[in-house]
Scaffold this motif. Structure first.
Motif, PDB file in Angstrom:
ATOM      1  N   ARG A 275      -9.555  -2.222   0.647  1.00  0.00           N
ATOM      2  CA  ARG A 275     -10.726  -2.415  -0.461  1.00  0.00           C
ATOM      3  C   ARG A 275     -11.486  -1.475  -0.169  1.00  0.00           C
ATOM      4  O   ARG A 275     -11.976  -1.138  -1.580  1.00  0.00           O
ATOM      5  CB  ARG A 275     -11.787  -3.356   0.099  1.00  0.00           C
ATOM      6  N   GLU A 276     -10.911  -0.382   0.292  1.00  0.00           N
ATOM      7  CA  GLU A 276     -11.786   1.457   0.353  1.00  0.00           C
ATOM      8  C   GLU A 276     -11.329   2.238  -0.988  1.00  0.00           C
ATOM      9  O   GLU A 276     -11.388   2.425  -1.258  1.00  0.00           O
ATOM     10  CB  GLU A 276     -12.069   1.527   1.804  1.00  0.00           C
ATOM     11  N   GLN A 277      -9.612   1.811  -0.764  1.00  0.00           N
ATOM     12  CA  GLN A 277      -8.930   2.441  -1.404  1.00  0.00           C
ATOM     13  C   GLN A 277      -8.861   2.039  -3.118  1.00  0.00           C
ATOM     14  O   GLN A 277      -8.446   3.128  -3.911  1.00  0.00           O
ATOM     15  CB  GLN A 277      -7.866   3.283  -1.062  1.00  0.00           C
ATOM     16  N   GLY A 278      -8.632   0.570  -3.140  1.00  0.00           N
ATOM     17  CA  GLY A 278      -8.556   0.298  -4.147  1.00  0.00           C
ATOM     18  C   GLY A 278      -7.468  -0.466  -5.123  1.00  0.00           C
ATOM     19  O   GLY A 278      -7.255  -0.979  -6.181  1.00  0.00           O
ATOM     20  N   TYR A 279      -5.858  -0.166  -3.881  1.00  0.00           N
ATOM     21  CA  TYR A 279      -4.894  -0.627  -4.338  1.00  0.00           C
ATOM     22  C   TYR A 279      -4.231  -0.757  -3.099  1.00  0.00           C
ATOM     23  O   TYR A 279      -4.167  -0.178  -1.260  1.00  0.00           O
ATOM     24  CB  TYR A 279      -3.831   1.182  -4.971  1.00  0.00           C
ATOM     25  N   ALA A 280      -2.958  -1.355  -3.750  1.00  0.00           N
ATOM     26  CA  ALA A 280      -2.328  -1.900  -2.006  1.00  0.00           C
ATOM     27  C   ALA A 280      -0.805  -1.562  -2.316  1.00  0.00           C
ATOM     28  O   ALA A 280      -0.039  -1.400  -3.302  1.00  0.00           O
ATOM     29  CB  ALA A 280      -1.941  -3.671  -2.315  1.00  0.00           C
ATOM     30  N   LEU A 281       0.167  -1.307  -1.138  1.00  0.00           N
ATOM     31  CA  LEU A 281       0.966  -0.636  -1.171  1.00  0.00           C
ATOM     32  C   LEU A 281       2.037  -1.564  -0.224  1.00  0.00           C
ATOM     33  O   LEU A 281       1.421  -2.179   0.411  1.00  0.00           O
ATOM     34  CB  LEU A 281       0.664   1.071  -0.266  1.00  0.00           C
ATOM     35  N   ASN A 282       3.292  -1.771  -0.944  1.00  0.00           N
ATOM     36  CA  ASN A 282       4.213  -2.114  -0.532  1.00  0.00           C
ATOM     37  C   ASN A 282       5.728  -1.436  -0.200  1.00  0.00           C
ATOM     38  O   ASN A 282       6.243  -1.089  -0.942  1.00  0.00           O
ATOM     39  CB  ASN A 282       4.827  -3.725  -1.010  1.00  0.00           C
ATOM     40  N   LEU A 283       5.403  -0.834   0.790  1.00  0.00           N
ATOM     41  CA  LEU A 283       6.502   0.402   1.618  1.00  0.00           C
ATOM     42  C   LEU A 283       7.269  -0.091   1.867  1.00  0.00           C
ATOM     43  O   LEU A 283       8.331  -0.130   3.409  1.00  0.00           O
ATOM     44  CB  LEU A 283       6.215   1.126   2.127  1.00  0.00           C
ATOM     45  N   GLY A 284       8.843  -1.478   1.688  1.00  0.00           N
ATOM     46  CA  GLY A 284       9.659  -1.850   1.347  1.00  0.00           C
ATOM     47  C   GLY A 284       9.625  -2.578   2.389  1.00  0.00           C
ATOM     48  O   GLY A 284       9.979  -3.747   3.765  1.00  0.00           O
ATOM     49  N   GLU A 285       8.303  -3.621   2.565  1.00  0.00           N
ATOM     50  CA  GLU A 285       8.098  -4.670   2.835  1.00  0.00           C
ATOM     51  C   GLU A 285       8.443  -6.482   3.005  1.00  0.00           C
ATOM     52  O   GLU A 285       8.323  -7.026   3.499  1.00  0.00           O
ATOM     53  CB  GLU A 285       6.305  -5.079   2.655  1.00  0.00           C
ATOM     54  N   ASP A 286       9.076  -5.866   1.597  1.00  0.00           N
ATOM     55  CA  ASP A 286       9.275  -7.358   1.183  1.00  0.00           C
ATOM     56  C   ASP A 286      10.738  -7.517   1.226  1.00  0.00           C
ATOM     57  O   ASP A 286      11.814  -7.636   0.753  1.00  0.00           O
ATOM     58  CB  ASP A 286       8.176  -7.586  -0.603  1.00  0.00           C
ATOM     59  N   LEU A 287      11.803  -6.165   0.058  1.00  0.00           N
ATOM     60  CA  LEU A 287      12.668  -5.114   0.203  1.00  0.00           C
ATOM     61  C   LEU A 287      13.548  -4.382   0.160  1.00  0.00           C
ATOM     62  O   LEU A 287      12.084  -3.270  -0.153  1.00  0.00           O
ATOM     63  CB  LEU A 287      13.081  -5.271  -1.408  1.00  0.00           C
ATOM     64  N   GLU A 288      13.840  -4.144   1.375  1.00  0.00           N
ATOM     65  CA  GLU A 288      14.167  -2.878   2.026  1.00  0.00           C
ATOM     66  C   GLU A 288      14.371  -2.286   0.867  1.00  0.00           C
ATOM     67  O   GLU A 288      15.236  -2.476  -0.562  1.00  0.00           O
ATOM     68  CB  GLU A 288      15.903  -2.811   2.662  1.00  0.00           C
ATOM     69  N   GLY A 289      14.498  -1.172   0.542  1.00  0.00           N
ATOM     70  CA  GLY A 289      14.390   0.376  -0.131  1.00  0.00           C
ATOM     71  C   GLY A 289      13.453   0.161  -1.522  1.00  0.00           C
ATOM     72  O   GLY A 289      14.101   1.344  -2.249  1.00  0.00           O
ATOM     73  N   ILE A 290      11.785  -1.030  -1.729  1.00  0.00           N
ATOM     74  CA  ILE A 290      11.668  -1.380  -3.020  1.00  0.00           C
ATOM     75  C   ILE A 290      10.338  -0.077  -2.399  1.00  0.00           C
ATOM     76  O   ILE A 290       9.885  -1.133  -1.384  1.00  0.00           O
ATOM     77  CB  ILE A 290      11.765  -2.085  -3.023  1.00  0.00           C
ATOM     78  N   HIS A 291       9.492   0.433  -2.709  1.00  0.00           N
ATOM     79  CA  HIS A 291       8.313   0.438  -3.219  1.00  0.00           C
ATOM     80  C   HIS A 291       7.295  -0.035  -3.799  1.00  0.00           C
ATOM     81  O   HIS A 291       7.982   0.014  -5.353  1.00  0.00           O
ATOM     82  CB  HIS A 291       8.159   2.053  -2.697  1.00  0.00           C
ATOM     83  N   ALA A 292       6.318  -0.645  -4.007  1.00  0.00           N
ATOM     84  CA  ALA A 292       5.261  -0.611  -4.644  1.00  0.00           C
ATOM     85  C   ALA A 292       3.950  -0.201  -4.568  1.00  0.00           C
ATOM     86  O   ALA A 292       3.527  -0.101  -4.005  1.00  0.00           O
ATOM     87  CB  ALA A 292       5.628  -2.725  -5.053  1.00  0.00           C
TER      88      ALA A 292
END
Length: 245
Positions: free
Chosen positions: A177-194
């Motif tokens: 909420r503070e930064q305005g974006y969400a990260l996915n650092l290999g949390e769903d698939l290993e080796g994939i960031h979003a």
């Protein structure tokens, strides 16, 4: 009610396999063959089931209904022209997600020059807590609704990086909420960031837009700077499209 459940179980099973006969379906679902046959015949009359080479498969009428459902989402219509532009700028995967019943579904996107089949992802469900778009959406929901989603779906680990603790998730949502974006650092698939941003219009959470790619290209610095800024700009275009939809 039981008949409805039987019908849906047959549809679910045929959605998982590449065709099956009456005997196989009945054995797998522990149903009488006559019951399975009656349901298949009824669905076939309406185009939802076809028989090919002595096996039953889901028919194209499901595709027709699915297209109709997706087209009703104004966020899909507003985002469609933005996705190609984002890919041209980033050459990374771009995905549009929306939420329903505590999960997110990818309803549009472009995989670009990757080994990922976009058609297999579009229409697929994902847990919200390990998906950048899912977390972006969660960040815009009341805490009580987030708690209900956790109670219903849990926080299953998809990888070793997945958040599985509710307190940690709420801390993450506050940061989003503070930064305005969400990260996915290999949390769903290993080796994939979003990285994903929520799409909110007139107080309603419509969905989320994300950019994803291999971790060596979509690293943390690129996510937090270049890609996040592109998503913010894309969101402005989407909001303008929604205003004139």
């Amino acid at each position: 009610m039981k008949s409805d459940e039987t019908l849906l179980s047959i549809i679910d099973y045929l959605g998982d396999v590449d065709g099956a006969g009456v005997t196989e379906i009945a054995a797998h679902l522990n149903l009488a063959k006559s019951t399975v046959h009656d349901h298949l015949t009824s669905m076939g009359e309406h185009g939802f089931i076809v028989k090919r080479d002595h096996e039953y498969q889901l028919g194209l009428e499901f595709f027709n209904v699915g297209q109709s459902v997706r087209n009703r989402f104004d966020i899909y219509r507003a985002t469609e022209p933005v996705i190609d532009s984002l890919y041209d700028q980033t050459e990374e995967m771009v995905w549009l997600f929306t939420h329903e019943n505590g999960r997110v579904m990818c309803i549009d996107g472009f995989a670009g020059n990757t080994n990922i089949d976009a058609n297999s992802l579009i229409g697929s469900w994902a847990y919200m807590h390990c998906n950048s778009s899912g977390k972006a959406i969660l960040s815009q929901l009341p805490d009580s609704e987030v708690e209900a989603i956790i109670d219903n779906h849990g926080l299953p680990a998809q990888t070793s990086n997945t958040i599985t603790d509710s307190d940690e998730l709420f801390t993450e949502l506050e940061r989003i909420r503070e930064q305005g974006y969400a990260l996915n650092l290999g949390e769903d698939l290993e080796g994939i960031h979003a990285v994903g941003v929520p799409l909110v219009f007139e107080g309603e959470v419509k969905g989320a837009l994300s950019i994803a790619g291999p971790a060596h290209r979509v690293d943390l610095d690129r996510c937090e700077n270049e890609l996040a800024e592109m998503l913010f700009a894309a969101r402005n275009d989407i909001e303008l499209n929604l205003a004139y939809t």
